[in-house]
Design a protein around this motif. Structure first.
Motif, mmCIF file in Angstrom:
data_model
loop_
_atom_site.group_PDB
_atom_site.id
_atom_site.type_symbol
_atom_site.label_atom_id
_atom_site.label_comp_id
_atom_site.label_asym_id
_atom_site.label_seq_id
_atom_site.Cartn_x
_atom_site.Cartn_y
_atom_site.Cartn_z
ATOM 1 N N ASP A 795 -45.569 39.472 -5.026
ATOM 2 C CA ASP A 795 -45.513 38.135 -5.640
ATOM 3 C C ASP A 795 -46.029 37.098 -4.652
ATOM 4 N N LEU A 796 -45.590 37.267 -3.391
ATOM 5 C CA LEU A 796 -45.907 36.282 -2.378
ATOM 6 C C LEU A 796 -47.413 36.152 -2.212
ATOM 7 N N ARG A 797 -48.069 37.287 -2.150
ATOM 8 C CA ARG A 797 -49.531 37.273 -1.984
ATOM 9 C C ARG A 797 -50.195 36.573 -3.150
ATOM 10 N N LYS A 798 -49.750 36.953 -4.369
ATOM 11 C CA LYS A 798 -50.344 36.357 -5.579
ATOM 12 C C LYS A 798 -50.127 34.853 -5.581
ATOM 13 N N LEU A 799 -48.894 34.473 -5.243
ATOM 14 C CA LEU A 799 -48.548 33.062 -5.274
ATOM 15 C C LEU A 799 -49.408 32.268 -4.284
ATOM 16 N N VAL A 800 -49.532 32.799 -3.086
ATOM 17 C CA VAL A 800 -50.308 32.108 -2.046
ATOM 18 C C VAL A 800 -51.759 31.916 -2.520
ATOM 19 N N LEU A 801 -52.317 32.964 -3.134
ATOM 20 C CA LEU A 801 -53.711 32.860 -3.585
ATOM 21 C C LEU A 801 -53.827 31.853 -4.721
ATOM 22 N N MET A 817 -46.773 30.717 3.210
ATOM 23 C CA MET A 817 -45.495 30.862 2.489
ATOM 24 C C MET A 817 -44.733 32.081 2.974
ATOM 25 N N THR A 818 -43.422 31.976 2.825
ATOM 26 C CA THR A 818 -42.581 33.091 3.273
ATOM 27 C C THR A 818 -41.727 33.595 2.118
ATOM 28 N N ALA A 819 -41.299 34.828 2.255
ATOM 29 C CA ALA A 819 -40.322 35.388 1.318
ATOM 30 C C ALA A 819 -39.483 36.368 2.112
ATOM 31 N N VAL A 827 -44.452 36.812 5.869
ATOM 32 C CA VAL A 827 -45.214 35.569 5.742
ATOM 33 C C VAL A 827 -46.644 35.911 5.342
ATOM 34 N N VAL A 828 -47.186 35.124 4.382
ATOM 35 C CA VAL A 828 -48.586 35.305 3.999
ATOM 36 C C VAL A 828 -49.277 33.950 4.152
ATOM 37 N N ILE A 829 -50.445 33.969 4.760
ATOM 38 C CA ILE A 829 -51.174 32.712 4.958
ATOM 39 C C ILE A 829 -52.600 32.874 4.450
ATOM 40 N N ALA A 830 -53.057 31.884 3.652
ATOM 41 C CA ALA A 830 -54.442 31.924 3.170
ATOM 42 C C ALA A 830 -55.114 30.590 3.519
ATOM 43 N N THR A 831 -56.411 30.660 3.766
ATOM 44 C CA THR A 831 -57.168 29.435 4.061
ATOM 45 C C THR A 831 -58.337 29.371 3.082
ATOM 46 N N ASN A 832 -58.775 28.179 2.699
ATOM 47 C CA ASN A 832 -59.960 28.125 1.842
ATOM 48 C C ASN A 832 -61.221 28.105 2.723
ATOM 49 N N LYS A 833 -62.382 28.136 2.050
ATOM 50 C CA LYS A 833 -63.633 28.267 2.826
ATOM 51 C C LYS A 833 -63.808 27.087 3.784
ATOM 52 N N ALA A 864 -53.995 36.618 5.560
ATOM 53 C CA ALA A 864 -53.356 37.499 6.527
ATOM 54 C C ALA A 864 -51.877 37.573 6.215
ATOM 55 N N GLN A 865 -51.275 38.646 6.701
ATOM 56 C CA GLN A 865 -49.863 38.862 6.394
ATOM 57 C C GLN A 865 -49.128 39.332 7.633
ATOM 58 N N GLY A 866 -47.874 38.958 7.746
ATOM 59 C CA GLY A 866 -47.090 39.435 8.879
ATOM 60 C C GLY A 866 -45.642 39.473 8.489
#
Ligand code: SER
Length: 888
Positions: A795-801, A817-819, A827-833, A864-866
């Motif tokens: 869920d976390l990955r989907k939500l972040v995207l 975001m964290t869960a 923690v999953v972190i995404a950045t835009n271009k 990325a995820q950690g």
């Protein structure tokens, strides 16, 4: 074509051609010469050797196999796997080459629409053994393969055996040409990477003896000429799916890609990482299958194979991700899901599989933490002294104190350019084993030195055992041992060992526990006997405590056993004999006894068997035992010569040593066994025997446990009460309980799935408001927030995207975001271009966040995820990300 479909087609083709479909046997080999099943033919070996009559003349199977001889090659070549499946067709003296060859060709070349594998014959080559003109003629004249496509090969390639004495024979193989981009022209003899072997047809007709490699004598012809073929399912899948290697096929590929995602790497980017990803994908699947078949991690035999595979997976995952995150749970789940079409029972065992693998992963993390520091110091010392050899003593200490398998030490040493003194390591291991054995012996026998018992036996002679007919005796004290040494007397409170001239006490042997009871010295003292052992044949040693008074050498004692306990043990022992016979009736003579224990009211019986008996057959065995015992058969014993006894068909225990005169226990002709134990006078005394279930206790050995007499009755009565309660609670008649519970469970599952769906939808719904919470930090818009309660890793990955999508591309944006699924923060972190262009990297930010959480993580610049271990640090982690972005 999907892997599962290839397997289906194979079986149905041979079934149409008259073969019986036989399900895969367990990976745990019944064959004592093997640890694990390495080839499809293993379950059929007794048929080839003529030791057992096959129930059908031809068979076909998909057999689970494990081979770890080439474990170092896994991932480096296109075709090596530790777990693989072998498709095979077998003939036990039915057809031979003339049919096996055309059948194989037909299946491989028949078009896909017509049920075959549709391989273009122009891509195929075949090999035959050096002098096998017959096979060549069949390929050429009957099948129509062009002569230049048939090559002859020597013993190394085209002579098959199991690597141990057993059946063997010349073979003929089918190769697939992957094309000029994979190597030079010239057929399999020129290049085994371009031309890959897909199918091996073995013409099994000889029996081989002991030897090494391909050097062994042929002992003679097998009773019949047989066929054993093996088609590697994964290899064929790679060919039919048009991928380069088995690791990229539909099933293994799923684990590989998930491993790349989790570790933040990309398959195909870097050769070294690709190899590691393939190793992980292969090994995780092998571990799942091994655990599914009942193997548990251990330091020996199959347990060690599993442990090694799991530990290699964990190490590769750590090297790939640069973190200590535990990834196996998720990869195990993917692997089970990928294999469930072929092995649906994996789903039933999923919980157990996860439990075993998770525990091993946790334990290994501990091991690594502690051992790596010691390793580092020892390696440092070695180098500082100018050496290149890591000492055997250090390797042994790593093994002994930290549970480091030697392979791991070897690998870690090699990474540092050191070798390991393996021979002194092995010497230390052996020394430790010898000490442990001696310890175990002395525990059972008390502390005394065996020479002390030898002197007693010499002085006092053999103890006269009266216990077959008597429960009491007047006996003389011939030896006393206190604290491991001979003593003239023992006093109240002493732990003592006493030897008598005669005794009614049964000493533990043949699975029957020892009697307990008392030795009373008239008016002077009492000894409680807690155990009786025979450290030397004929010498009974009574072990116990002096309860009061004293006992002196040459005293006359009144020896009395606890008769209630003895009778309960006897009921168990007689029941064991009946169960042994009933099992042989059900499974055939191969169900040999492999050990037993007869306690008051309970027994366990170990026996060799290919596979589980299963509930239904177990119930039949139980019914047979109870029917027979109700017939009140007298139990008779007789002394005979060993020869005579064996001639009358008495069952002897495998591996047991017998003297010339043996005691035979008979229950009419239903059960005749060599046995020194004590028994009930007639079978009706057993009352009732209740089997409590069956389990596997190692390769090819199974265990049944049973309750006897009143103990059996108590269990049945308890269960009956329980069923009564259930019936009342569920307001359902007893006989309808299974269906009722079934339907409740399915409804519950459906409801859980529904809740899960709703929950996931709810989490995603939150995306809009979360995106609105974006704040500017430095040059970027940042969302740094925990996900709604209950979000899973997925869920976390989907939500972040989703949130990242909502922030658009106009300016740099970062979503962190964290869960906390399953109590561990992720923690999953995404950045835009735009953010990536501005040099903001998700991988780096995740490192910062994960460190705050007490763990690690990594990944690519865009996502990325950690994870970590401290869920209370979630806010701190998110703030750290904001600060990092703010600094620019
Ligand atoms: N026994 C042969 C092999 O393993 C063929 O099944 O290759």
């Amino acid at each position: 074509m999907e892997t599962a479909e290839i397997a289906r087609r194979f079986l149905s083709f041979f079934e149409k051609n008259g073969h019986t479909v036989v399900p895969s046997a367990s990976l745990i080999a019944e064959d004592p010469t093997l640890l694990l099943v390495p080839a499809g033919m293993v379950p059929f070996k007794p048929y080839f050797l003529g030791q057992r009559t096959p129930p059908h003349d031809t068979a076909t199977s998909v057999q689970k196999c494990i081979r770890t001889k080439d474990i170092e090659e896994v991932g480096k070549t296109s075709r090596h796997a530790t777990f693989f499946q072998m498709l095979g067709n077998f003939s036990f003296g039915d057809y031979f080459k003339e049919r096996a060859i055309p059948l194989a060709w037909e299946l491989v070349t028949t078009p896909v629409e017509e049920g075959g594998f549709g391989i273009d014959p122009e891509r195929l080559w075949v090999t035959v053994y050096l002098d096998d003109d017959e096979a060549e003629a069949i390929w050429r004249d009957k099948v129509g393969v062009r002569p230049e496509r048939i090559q002859r090969m020597g013993k190394e390639e085209n002579y098959w055996d199991m690597g141990v004495p057993g059946p063997c024979g010349p073979c003929s193989e089918i190769f697939y040409d992957r094309g000029p981009e994979y190597g030079v022209d010239g057929g399999p003899e020129a290049d085994e990477d371009r031309y890959i072997e897909i199918w091996n047809l073995v013409f099994m007709q000889y029996e081989r003896g002991e030897g090494s490699g391909k050097e062994y004598p042929i002992l003679g012809e097998l009773p019949k000429k047989n066929i054993d073929t093996g088609l590697g399912l994964e290899r064929l899948a790679a060919v039919l799916q048009g991928v380069d290697n088995i690791y990229e096929t539909d099933i293994i590929g799923r684990v590989l890609h998930r491993a790349a995602e989790l570790t933040g790497t990309r398959y195909g980017d870097n050769q070294e990482q690709d190899v590691m990803l393939r190793v992980v994908a292969d090994h995780v699947r092998s571990a799942v299958m091994l655990v599914g078949d009942g193997v548990r991690p251990g330091n020996e035999k199959a347990g060690y194979v599993l442990r090694r595979i799991l530990r290699r997976s964990i190490r590769n995952l750590r090297l790939l991700s640069g973190t200590e995150t535990a990834f196996l749970h998720e990869l195990t789940e993917v692997s089970i899901d990928a294999m469930k079409d072929i092995y649906p029972d994996l789903l039933d065992r999923a919980d157990v599989i996860h439990g075993v693998i998770d525990t091993e992963e946790r334990n290994f993390a501990e091991t690594l933490r502690a051992g790596t520091a010691l390793f580092g110091r020892a390696a440092e010392r070695t180098r500082a002294g100018g050496g290149t050899v890591f000492s055997g003593t250090d390797a042994f200490q790593l093994h002994d104190t930290y549970g480091f398998p030697i392979d791991l030490t070897l690998e870690m040493a090699a990474e540092q350019g050191l070798s390991v003194d393996e021979s002194s390591f092995r010497e230390l291991m052996q020394r430790q084993k010898d000490t442990a054995k001696a310890d175990a012996r002395s525990k059972k026998l008390g502390n005394a030195d065996i020479s002390l018992y030898a002197r007693m036996l010499e002085g006092a002679g053999e103890t006269d055992f009266l216990g077959y007919t008597e429960s009491e005796s007047e006996s003389r004290v011939k030896g006393i041992v206190v604290d491991g040494v001979s003593a003239p007397a023992a006093r109240a409170g002493d732990k003592v060992e006493i030897v008598l001239d005669s005794t009614p006490f049964y000493a533990e042997s043949g699975g029957q526990l020892a009697d307990t009871g008392t030795l009373t010295v008239d008016g002077r003292g009492v000894v409680d006997v807690e155990d009786v052992q025979k450290p030397l044949p004929g010498l009974f040693v009574h072990r116990g405590t002096v309860r009061s008074g004293e006992v002196v050498l040459d005293d006359t004692v009144h020896a009395g056993i606890d008769t209630g306990r003895r009778h309960a043990i006897e009921r168990s022992h007689s029941a064991t004999h009946l169960i042994h016979s009933a099992l042989r009736n059900a499974l055939g003579p191969s169900a040999g006894q492999a050990g037993s224990e007869n306690r008051p009211g309970q027994l366990r019986f170990d026996f060799t068997a290919d596979s589980a008996l299963g509930g239904e057959r177990l119930a039949e065995v139980e019914e047979e035992v109870n029917t027979v015992l109700a017939g009140d058969i007298p139990v008779q014993t007789e002394e005979k010569s060993l020869d005579e006894a064996l001639k009358t068909g008495a069952m002897a225990m495998f591996g047991e040593k017998y003297g010339d005169r043996v005691r035979v226990v008979e229950m009419s002709d239903y059960s005749v066994e060599l046995c020194g134990g004590t028994h009930v006078p007639s079978t009706a005394r057993l009352g009732i025997v209740k089997l409590l279930g069956e389990s596997s206790i190692g390769s090819g050995v199974r265990r049944v446990e049973a309750a006897v007499g009143v103990d059996a009755f108590r269990r049945l009565s308890k269960e009956s009460t329980l069923v009564g309660q259930l019936s009342e609670q569920l307001k359902t008649p007893r006989e309808e309980l299974p269906e009722r519970i079934d339907s409740m469970v399915s409804r519950l599952r459906a409801a859980e799935r529904e809740i899960e769906k709703l929950r996931a939808a709810q989490v995603l719904q939150a995306a809009g408001s979360i995106a609105e919470g974006a704040r500017r930090h430095g040059a970027a818009l940042v969302v740094a927030a925990p996900a709604p309660e209950g979000a899973s890793g997925d869920d976390l990955r989907k939500l972040v995207l989703d949130v990242r999508g909502r922030l658009g591309e106009d300016e740099p944006a970062v979503v962190a975001m964290t869960a906390v699924p399953k109590d561990r923060p992720v923690v999953v972190i995404a950045t835009n271009k735009a953010a990536q262009k501005a040099g903001i990297k998700a991988g780096e930010l995740v490192g910062i966040a994960a460190r705050a959480l007490g763990g690690g993580g990594g990944g690519k610049p865009d996502i990325a995820q950690g994870g970590g271990s401290d869920a209370t640090k979630v806010d701190e982690a998110l703030r750290a990300v904001e600060e990092r972005v703010a600094r620019g």
